[in-house]
Design a protein around this motif. Sequence first.
Motif, PDB file in Angstrom:
ATOM      1  N   CYS A 157       8.557  -2.891   1.098  1.00  0.00           N
ATOM      2  CA  CYS A 157       7.467  -2.292   0.332  1.00  0.00           C
ATOM      3  C   CYS A 157       7.629  -0.782   0.212  1.00  0.00           C
ATOM      4  O   CYS A 157       7.909  -0.095   1.196  1.00  0.00           O
ATOM      5  CB  CYS A 157       6.121  -2.588   0.999  1.00  0.00           C
ATOM      6  SG  CYS A 157       5.742  -4.355   1.087  1.00  0.00           S
ATOM      7  N   GLY A 158       7.416  -0.283  -0.995  1.00  0.00           N
ATOM      8  CA  GLY A 158       7.472   1.142  -1.243  1.00  0.00           C
ATOM      9  C   GLY A 158       6.118   1.802  -1.108  1.00  0.00           C
ATOM     10  O   GLY A 158       5.119   1.158  -0.752  1.00  0.00           O
ATOM     11  N   GLY A 184       4.787  -1.323  -4.002  1.00  0.00           N
ATOM     12  CA  GLY A 184       4.617  -1.707  -2.604  1.00  0.00           C
ATOM     13  C   GLY A 184       3.335  -2.484  -2.393  1.00  0.00           C
ATOM     14  O   GLY A 184       3.291  -3.429  -1.585  1.00  0.00           O
ATOM     15  N   TYR A 214       2.672  -6.109  -0.491  1.00  0.00           N
ATOM     16  CA  TYR A 214       1.765  -6.489   0.596  1.00  0.00           C
ATOM     17  C   TYR A 214       0.911  -7.695   0.214  1.00  0.00           C
ATOM     18  O   TYR A 214       0.625  -8.549   1.056  1.00  0.00           O
ATOM     19  CB  TYR A 214       0.893  -5.301   1.000  1.00  0.00           C
ATOM     20  CG  TYR A 214       1.686  -4.197   1.665  1.00  0.00           C
ATOM     21  CD1 TYR A 214       2.394  -4.430   2.840  1.00  0.00           C
ATOM     22  CD2 TYR A 214       1.753  -2.920   1.104  1.00  0.00           C
ATOM     23  CE1 TYR A 214       3.142  -3.435   3.444  1.00  0.00           C
ATOM     24  CE2 TYR A 214       2.495  -1.903   1.699  1.00  0.00           C
ATOM     25  CZ  TYR A 214       3.194  -2.170   2.863  1.00  0.00           C
ATOM     26  OH  TYR A 214       3.943  -1.187   3.459  1.00  0.00           O
ATOM     27  N   ALA A 256       8.390  -1.089   5.505  1.00  0.00           N
ATOM     28  CA  ALA A 256       7.832  -0.073   4.614  1.00  0.00           C
ATOM     29  C   ALA A 256       8.765   1.112   4.478  1.00  0.00           C
ATOM     30  O   ALA A 256       9.345   1.589   5.465  1.00  0.00           O
ATOM     31  CB  ALA A 256       6.480   0.401   5.134  1.00  0.00           C
ATOM     32  N   CYS A 283      10.135  -4.818  -3.244  1.00  0.00           N
ATOM     33  CA  CYS A 283       8.941  -4.192  -3.824  1.00  0.00           C
ATOM     34  C   CYS A 283       8.944  -2.688  -3.515  1.00  0.00           C
ATOM     35  O   CYS A 283       7.895  -2.104  -3.239  1.00  0.00           O
ATOM     36  CB  CYS A 283       7.671  -4.811  -3.268  1.00  0.00           C
ATOM     37  SG  CYS A 283       7.571  -6.591  -3.422  1.00  0.00           S
ATOM     38  N   ILE A 284      10.109  -2.071  -3.536  1.00  0.00           N
ATOM     39  CA  ILE A 284      10.192  -0.676  -3.105  1.00  0.00           C
ATOM     40  C   ILE A 284       9.789   0.275  -4.231  1.00  0.00           C
ATOM     41  O   ILE A 284       8.860   1.064  -4.094  1.00  0.00           O
ATOM     42  CB  ILE A 284      11.611  -0.340  -2.599  1.00  0.00           C
ATOM     43  CG1 ILE A 284      12.029  -1.312  -1.493  1.00  0.00           C
ATOM     44  CG2 ILE A 284      11.641   1.089  -2.047  1.00  0.00           C
ATOM     45  CD1 ILE A 284      13.468  -1.157  -1.038  1.00  0.00           C
TER      46      ILE A 284
END
Length: 478
Positions: free
Chosen positions: A44-45, A50, A54, A71, A110-111
């Motif tokens: 996640c970004g 991000g 989540y 993260a 999902c960055i």
Amino acid sequence: MSAADAAAAASGLSSFGLMERAGRAVAATALRHFPHAHRFIVLCGPGNNGGDGYVAARALAESGAKVAAYAFGAVEALKGDAAIAFAAFASSALPINAYTPHDGDVVVDCIFGAGLARPVPDDVADVMRCVANEGLPVVAVDLPSGVDGRTGQVLGESFKASLTVTFMARKPGHMLLPGRSLCGEIEVFDIGIPRRILEAGAGSVTVNGPHLWPQLDHALNPSSHKYTRGHLGVFSGGAFATGASRLSATAGLRSGAGLVTIAGSVAALEVDTTHLTAVMMKEIDRGEDLAHWLEDARIHAFVLGPAFGDLERARQYVAMLRERRLVLDADGITAFREKPQSLFELFADGEVRLVLTPHEGEFRRLFPDIAEDEKLSKIDKALAAAERSHAVLIYKGADTVIASPDGRAAVNDNAPPWLATAGSGDVLAGIIGAHLAQGMPAFEAAAAGVWRHGATAAKLGEGLTAEDLAAAVVPLAR
């Protein structure tokens, strides 16, 4: 898309509701494609991409899957919907550089998504390389992180996804190389943004397809005859370079032109007549011959350039054709590499009647400054070139872009890799020439020609030759 997201929120839609639907679509897709994953790794970004991650991590955990979240950036710094999504996840997220790949992992990326505008940081690039080295499948959210959503270029490093999940519509980065080759299969999910909002921000760039030429394919009626179907003239090269013009002429006939004439020297025509029956021949060996031929207003369009050879004569003939509809290809383009502005000035006024078909090298010869501008995407470059030349540009390649001086552009996506074969460009020129001869506007003629070219290749399959392509042009879909 960013503007559409903002407009949707301003209209009263819940922005977190949109994020919830997006994240759950990601989770459902990951489970559908990788039901036997040992573990889902959700990277996640720090932004809304991000936040989607989540939500996806929470949905995956609720389904019973094993999930670990990592993260990039401090989770305490998350804001807005992303912070709400992390709180609802109700679990921890380790720093991204703590991730160690294991067999059976499926990575959910999902960055950064589509909005990245700078090279990826080193610690993220390290993770990308580790995942690639282990050969783990990657599900990218919106776009593989590292791919510029506007240009398709890689900003330092990127994931190579097995699957990309995006929302509402594909982005330029999904269509343009190299991004297109990094996305894997692309699935587009409707997360509830009204169509009116999406269209308001969409602009005039689209995927090429039959929606661009409705009612412009001139279906035959009982009163049709060969002249109402259009007369196309194709210029031949010398006696030892006639094959290209035959490909263009054959494709022109197959694409609906009522008449096709090959124009060239007696020596060239003697070769052509041994190969062609339905195509007519016209001796054109000097400017005076062409001037006389042009007195016949029933010749509606021309193709000049395929294996033409004589660059000085090409410039002379193009100048004489400046009031006619013209597809300029190959040697016809190269003939103006020293003074491209002289070509543009010939077609600067009136309706758009010139179609240019450059590949990368030819594009650089006509538009060197545009080609070298690294800030521009291929779409941007094609549009800038179309405006400068007052021509429709077909910027060829695996991600061909068709652009018009009025700001419209289409990216083609139906061409298979086996279309890259000698002579296929000559076939394309003939198809477009037939469309122009039948009266289609230049942009629609070019877009439809590129689409038919790709559709024919896809139908024929791997191993096709240009001769196969010219003889089998598929019908023009509406």
